[in-house]
Design a protein around this motif. Sequence first.
Motif, PDB file in Angstrom:
ATOM      1  N   CYS A  26       0.842  -1.190   0.000  1.00 15.90           N
ATOM      2  CA  CYS A  26       0.000   0.000   0.000  1.00 15.90           C
ATOM      3  C   CYS A  26       0.880   1.243   0.000  1.00 15.90           C
ATOM      4  CB  CYS A  26      -0.977   0.010   1.168  1.00 15.90           C
ATOM      5  SG  CYS A  26      -0.316  -0.559   2.712  1.00 15.90           S
ATOM      6  N   TYR A  27       0.312   2.322  -0.512  1.00 14.85           N
ATOM      7  CA  TYR A  27       1.123   3.527  -0.640  1.00 14.85           C
ATOM      8  C   TYR A  27       0.302   4.789  -0.455  1.00 14.85           C
ATOM      9  CZ  TYR A  27      -0.771   3.516  -5.407  1.00 14.85           C
ATOM     10  OH  TYR A  27      -1.604   3.492  -6.498  1.00 14.85           O
ATOM     11  N   ASP A  28       1.039   5.858  -0.151  1.00 11.38           N
ATOM     12  CA  ASP A  28       0.504   7.215  -0.113  1.00 11.38           C
ATOM     13  C   ASP A  28       1.571   8.074  -0.788  1.00 11.38           C
ATOM     14  OD1 ASP A  28      -0.846   9.546   0.371  1.00 11.38           O
ATOM     15  OD2 ASP A  28      -0.318   9.639   2.496  1.00 11.38           O
ATOM     16  N   TYR A  74      -7.809   1.389  -4.330  1.00 12.64           N
ATOM     17  CA  TYR A  74      -7.130   2.434  -5.084  1.00 12.64           C
ATOM     18  C   TYR A  74      -5.623   2.434  -4.863  1.00 12.64           C
ATOM     19  CZ  TYR A  74      -5.913   6.941  -7.013  1.00 12.64           C
ATOM     20  OH  TYR A  74      -5.327   7.919  -7.748  1.00 12.64           O
ATOM     21  N   SER A  75      -5.170   2.373  -3.640  1.00 11.14           N
ATOM     22  CA  SER A  75      -3.726   2.397  -3.369  1.00 11.14           C
ATOM     23  C   SER A  75      -3.265   1.174  -2.590  1.00 11.14           C
ATOM     24  CB  SER A  75      -3.363   3.666  -2.598  1.00 11.14           C
ATOM     25  OG  SER A  75      -4.053   3.714  -1.374  1.00 11.14           O
ATOM     26  N   VAL A  76      -3.971   0.062  -2.783  1.00 11.13           N
ATOM     27  CA  VAL A  76      -3.636  -1.185  -2.104  1.00 11.13           C
ATOM     28  C   VAL A  76      -3.590  -2.311  -3.126  1.00 11.13           C
ATOM     29  CG1 VAL A  76      -4.299  -2.805  -0.288  1.00 11.13           C
ATOM     30  CG2 VAL A  76      -4.786  -0.371  -0.011  1.00 11.13           C
ATOM     31  N   PHE A  77      -2.502  -3.065  -3.093  1.00 14.23           N
ATOM     32  CA  PHE A  77      -2.289  -4.173  -4.013  1.00 14.23           C
ATOM     33  C   PHE A  77      -1.931  -5.414  -3.220  1.00 14.23           C
ATOM     34  CE2 PHE A  77      -1.635  -0.444  -6.508  1.00 14.23           C
ATOM     35  CZ  PHE A  77      -1.945  -0.774  -7.818  1.00 14.23           C
ATOM     36  N   ILE A  79      10.686  -6.074  -5.886  1.00  9.25           N
ATOM     37  CA  ILE A  79       9.593  -5.103  -6.011  1.00  9.25           C
ATOM     38  C   ILE A  79       9.849  -3.909  -5.095  1.00  9.25           C
ATOM     39  CG2 ILE A  79       7.127  -4.738  -5.525  1.00  9.25           C
ATOM     40  CD1 ILE A  79       6.703  -7.686  -6.477  1.00  9.25           C
ATOM     41  N   ALA A  80      10.258  -4.166  -3.860  1.00  6.48           N
ATOM     42  CA  ALA A  80      10.539  -3.085  -2.911  1.00  6.48           C
ATOM     43  C   ALA A  80      11.686  -2.201  -3.399  1.00  6.48           C
ATOM     44  CB  ALA A  80      10.864  -3.666  -1.541  1.00  6.48           C
ATOM     45  N   ASP A  81      12.721  -2.808  -3.962  1.00  4.88           N
ATOM     46  CA  ASP A  81      13.849  -2.027  -4.489  1.00  4.88           C
ATOM     47  C   ASP A  81      13.398  -1.116  -5.619  1.00  4.88           C
ATOM     48  OD1 ASP A  81      15.624  -3.143  -2.692  1.00  4.88           O
ATOM     49  OD2 ASP A  81      16.411  -4.620  -4.121  1.00  4.88           O
ATOM     50  N   ARG A  82      12.571  -1.632  -6.509  1.00  5.10           N
ATOM     51  CA  ARG A  82      12.085  -0.821  -7.629  1.00  5.10           C
ATOM     52  C   ARG A  82      11.194   0.314  -7.125  1.00  5.10           C
ATOM     53  NH1 ARG A  82      12.657   2.199 -11.561  1.00  5.10           N
ATOM     54  NH2 ARG A  82      11.055   2.185 -13.164  1.00  5.10           N
ATOM     55  N   ARG A  95       4.321   0.840   2.058  1.00  2.00           N
ATOM     56  CA  ARG A  95       4.438  -0.208   3.069  1.00  2.00           C
ATOM     57  C   ARG A  95       4.113  -1.558   2.452  1.00  2.00           C
ATOM     58  NH1 ARG A  95       3.229   2.381   8.695  1.00  2.00           N
ATOM     59  NH2 ARG A  95       3.785   4.522   8.182  1.00  2.00           N
ATOM     60  N   ILE A  96       4.861  -2.561   2.875  1.00  3.88           N
ATOM     61  CA  ILE A  96       4.654  -3.931   2.407  1.00  3.88           C
ATOM     62  C   ILE A  96       4.488  -4.806   3.646  1.00  3.88           C
ATOM     63  CG2 ILE A  96       5.629  -5.876   1.144  1.00  3.88           C
ATOM     64  CD1 ILE A  96       7.202  -3.815  -0.535  1.00  3.88           C
ATOM     65  N   TYR A  97       3.366  -5.526   3.686  1.00  2.00           N
ATOM     66  CA  TYR A  97       3.060  -6.387   4.824  1.00  2.00           C
ATOM     67  C   TYR A  97       2.940  -7.829   4.350  1.00  2.00           C
ATOM     68  CZ  TYR A  97       1.548  -1.947   6.868  1.00  2.00           C
ATOM     69  OH  TYR A  97       1.487  -0.650   7.313  1.00  2.00           O
ATOM     70  N   LYS A  98       3.594  -8.722   5.049  1.00  3.02           N
ATOM     71  CA  LYS A  98       3.444 -10.147   4.767  1.00  3.02           C
ATOM     72  C   LYS A  98       2.113 -10.607   5.347  1.00  3.02           C
ATOM     73  CE  LYS A  98       5.668 -14.574   5.587  1.00  3.02           C
ATOM     74  NZ  LYS A  98       6.803 -15.228   6.267  1.00  3.02           N
ATOM     75  N   ILE A  99       1.327 -11.298   4.549  1.00  4.45           N
ATOM     76  CA  ILE A  99       0.038 -11.811   4.999  1.00  4.45           C
ATOM     77  C   ILE A  99       0.257 -13.208   5.560  1.00  4.45           C
ATOM     78  CG2 ILE A  99      -2.293 -12.481   4.319  1.00  4.45           C
ATOM     79  CD1 ILE A  99      -2.077 -10.360   2.098  1.00  4.45           C
ATOM     80  N   LYS A 100      -0.101 -13.397   6.798  1.00  4.08           N
ATOM     81  CA  LYS A 100       0.040 -14.700   7.427  1.00  4.08           C
ATOM     82  C   LYS A 100      -1.266 -15.459   7.312  1.00  4.08           C
ATOM     83  CE  LYS A 100       3.575 -13.332  10.639  1.00  4.08           C
ATOM     84  NZ  LYS A 100       4.109 -13.545  11.963  1.00  4.08           N
ATOM     85  N   ASP A 101      -1.177 -16.752   7.117  1.00  8.55           N
ATOM     86  CA  ASP A 101      -2.347 -17.612   6.975  1.00  8.55           C
ATOM     87  C   ASP A 101      -3.231 -17.088   5.840  1.00  8.55           C
ATOM     88  OD1 ASP A 101      -1.423 -19.148   9.149  1.00  8.55           O
ATOM     89  OD2 ASP A 101      -2.379 -17.765  10.554  1.00  8.55           O
ATOM     90  N   LYS A 102      -4.503 -17.232   5.980  1.00 10.10           N
ATOM     91  CA  LYS A 102      -5.445 -16.751   4.961  1.00 10.10           C
ATOM     92  C   LYS A 102      -6.010 -15.388   5.310  1.00 10.10           C
ATOM     93  CE  LYS A 102      -5.675 -20.167   2.027  1.00 10.10           C
ATOM     94  NZ  LYS A 102      -5.380 -20.030   0.635  1.00 10.10           N
ATOM     95  N   GLY A 103      -5.731 -14.906   6.519  1.00  9.91           N
ATOM     96  CA  GLY A 103      -6.273 -13.613   6.919  1.00  9.91           C
ATOM     97  C   GLY A 103      -7.755 -13.721   7.219  1.00  9.91           C
ATOM     98  N   ILE A 104      -8.389 -12.590   7.359  1.00 14.05           N
ATOM     99  CA  ILE A 104      -9.820 -12.528   7.639  1.00 14.05           C
ATOM    100  C   ILE A 104     -10.468 -11.680   6.558  1.00 14.05           C
ATOM    101  CG2 ILE A 104     -11.584 -11.722   9.256  1.00 14.05           C
ATOM    102  CD1 ILE A 104      -9.489 -12.091  11.487  1.00 14.05           C
ATOM    103  N   ALA A 105     -11.503 -12.196   5.923  1.00  8.63           N
ATOM    104  CA  ALA A 105     -12.228 -11.452   4.900  1.00  8.63           C
ATOM    105  C   ALA A 105     -13.552 -10.997   5.485  1.00  8.63           C
ATOM    106  CB  ALA A 105     -12.463 -12.324   3.673  1.00  8.63           C
ATOM    107  N   MET A 106     -13.846  -9.715   5.331  1.00  6.14           N
ATOM    108  CA  MET A 106     -15.107  -9.174   5.834  1.00  6.14           C
ATOM    109  C   MET A 106     -15.788  -8.416   4.708  1.00  6.14           C
ATOM    110  SD  MET A 106     -13.667  -7.780   9.463  1.00  6.14           S
ATOM    111  CE  MET A 106     -15.249  -7.246  10.071  1.00  6.14           C
ATOM    112  N   GLY A 107     -17.096  -8.452   4.671  1.00  5.38           N
ATOM    113  CA  GLY A 107     -17.818  -7.715   3.645  1.00  5.38           C
ATOM    114  C   GLY A 107     -17.848  -8.457   2.324  1.00  5.38           C
ATOM    115  N   VAL A 108     -18.240  -7.760   1.287  1.00  2.46           N
ATOM    116  CA  VAL A 108     -18.366  -8.350  -0.039  1.00  2.46           C
ATOM    117  C   VAL A 108     -17.016  -8.262  -0.736  1.00  2.46           C
ATOM    118  CG1 VAL A 108     -19.548  -8.184  -2.251  1.00  2.46           C
ATOM    119  CG2 VAL A 108     -20.777  -7.659  -0.152  1.00  2.46           C
ATOM    120  N   ALA A 109     -16.548  -9.388  -1.223  1.00  6.44           N
ATOM    121  CA  ALA A 109     -15.271  -9.430  -1.933  1.00  6.44           C
ATOM    122  C   ALA A 109     -15.297 -10.619  -2.879  1.00  6.44           C
ATOM    123  CB  ALA A 109     -14.120  -9.548  -0.950  1.00  6.44           C
TER     124      ALA A 109
END
Length: 90
Positions: A9-11, A34-37, A50-53, A66-80
Amino acid sequence: MQKNDYLVCYDISDPKRLRRVARYLEGECIRIQYSVFIAKSVTKERIYTIADRLNELIDSKEDDVRIYKIKDKGIAMGVAFDLDEIFVIR
Protein backbone atom coordinates in the motif's frame (compact mmCIF):
# COMPACT_ATOMS: atom_id res chain seq x y z
CA MET A 1 11.22 -22.15 -2.36
CA GLN A 2 8.58 -20.74 -0.01
CA LYS A 3 6.06 -18.30 -1.45
CA ASN A 4 3.87 -15.89 0.48
CA ASP A 5 1.25 -13.24 -0.12
CA TYR A 6 2.10 -9.59 0.57
CA LEU A 7 -0.02 -6.48 0.89
CA VAL A 8 1.51 -3.41 -0.76
CA CYS A 9 0.00 0.00 0.00
CA TYR A 10 1.12 3.53 -0.64
CA ASP A 11 0.50 7.21 -0.11
CA ILE A 12 2.28 9.20 -2.83
CA SER A 13 2.17 12.99 -2.74
CA ASP A 14 3.14 13.82 -6.34
CA PRO A 15 0.67 12.82 -9.12
CA LYS A 16 3.47 11.97 -11.56
CA ARG A 17 5.19 9.61 -9.08
CA LEU A 18 1.79 8.22 -8.11
CA ARG A 19 1.09 7.22 -11.72
CA ARG A 20 4.53 5.59 -12.05
CA VAL A 21 4.11 3.59 -8.84
CA ALA A 22 0.56 2.53 -9.72
CA ARG A 23 1.57 1.51 -13.25
CA TYR A 24 4.49 -0.53 -11.92
CA LEU A 25 2.38 -2.29 -9.29
CA GLU A 26 -0.39 -3.05 -11.80
CA GLY A 27 2.19 -5.08 -13.71
CA GLU A 28 3.43 -6.93 -10.63
CA CYS A 29 0.42 -7.31 -8.34
CA ILE A 30 -3.36 -7.37 -8.19
CA ARG A 31 -5.08 -4.10 -7.29
CA ILE A 32 -7.61 -4.58 -4.49
CA GLN A 33 -8.25 -0.90 -3.70
CA TYR A 34 -7.13 2.43 -5.08
CA SER A 35 -3.73 2.40 -3.37
CA VAL A 36 -3.64 -1.19 -2.10
CA PHE A 37 -2.29 -4.17 -4.01
CA ILE A 38 -1.69 -7.83 -3.24
CA ALA A 39 1.35 -9.74 -4.44
CA LYS A 40 0.14 -13.35 -4.58
CA SER A 41 2.49 -16.29 -4.00
CA VAL A 42 5.81 -14.50 -4.44
CA THR A 43 9.20 -15.45 -3.07
CA LYS A 44 11.05 -13.33 -0.55
CA GLU A 45 13.56 -12.44 -3.27
CA ARG A 46 10.79 -11.24 -5.59
CA ILE A 47 9.18 -9.01 -2.96
CA TYR A 48 12.60 -7.49 -2.25
CA THR A 49 13.00 -6.82 -5.97
CA ILE A 50 9.59 -5.10 -6.01
CA ALA A 51 10.54 -3.09 -2.91
CA ASP A 52 13.85 -2.03 -4.49
CA ARG A 53 12.09 -0.82 -7.63
CA LEU A 54 9.48 1.07 -5.59
CA ASN A 55 12.28 2.71 -3.66
CA GLU A 56 13.65 4.01 -6.98
CA LEU A 57 10.24 5.41 -7.98
CA ILE A 58 9.36 7.31 -4.80
CA ASP A 59 10.68 10.26 -2.84
CA SER A 60 11.31 8.76 0.59
CA LYS A 61 10.96 12.17 2.27
CA GLU A 62 7.45 12.78 0.88
CA ASP A 63 5.97 9.37 0.06
CA ASP A 64 5.03 6.33 2.12
CA VAL A 65 5.06 2.75 0.79
CA ARG A 66 4.44 -0.21 3.07
CA ILE A 67 4.65 -3.93 2.41
CA TYR A 68 3.06 -6.39 4.82
CA LYS A 69 3.44 -10.15 4.77
CA ILE A 70 0.04 -11.81 5.00
CA LYS A 71 0.04 -14.70 7.43
CA ASP A 72 -2.35 -17.61 6.97
CA LYS A 73 -5.45 -16.75 4.96
CA GLY A 74 -6.27 -13.61 6.92
CA ILE A 75 -9.82 -12.53 7.64
CA ALA A 76 -12.23 -11.45 4.90
CA MET A 77 -15.11 -9.17 5.83
CA GLY A 78 -17.82 -7.72 3.65
CA VAL A 79 -18.37 -8.35 -0.04
CA ALA A 80 -15.27 -9.43 -1.93
CA PHE A 81 -14.10 -12.00 -4.43
CA ASP A 82 -11.79 -14.97 -3.98
CA LEU A 83 -8.31 -13.92 -5.14
CA ASP A 84 -7.33 -17.59 -5.55
CA GLU A 85 -9.65 -17.73 -8.56
CA ILE A 86 -8.16 -14.69 -10.30
CA PHE A 87 -5.58 -15.20 -13.01
CA VAL A 88 -3.32 -12.58 -14.49
CA ILE A 89 -2.29 -12.55 -18.14
CA ARG A 90 1.18 -11.13 -18.63
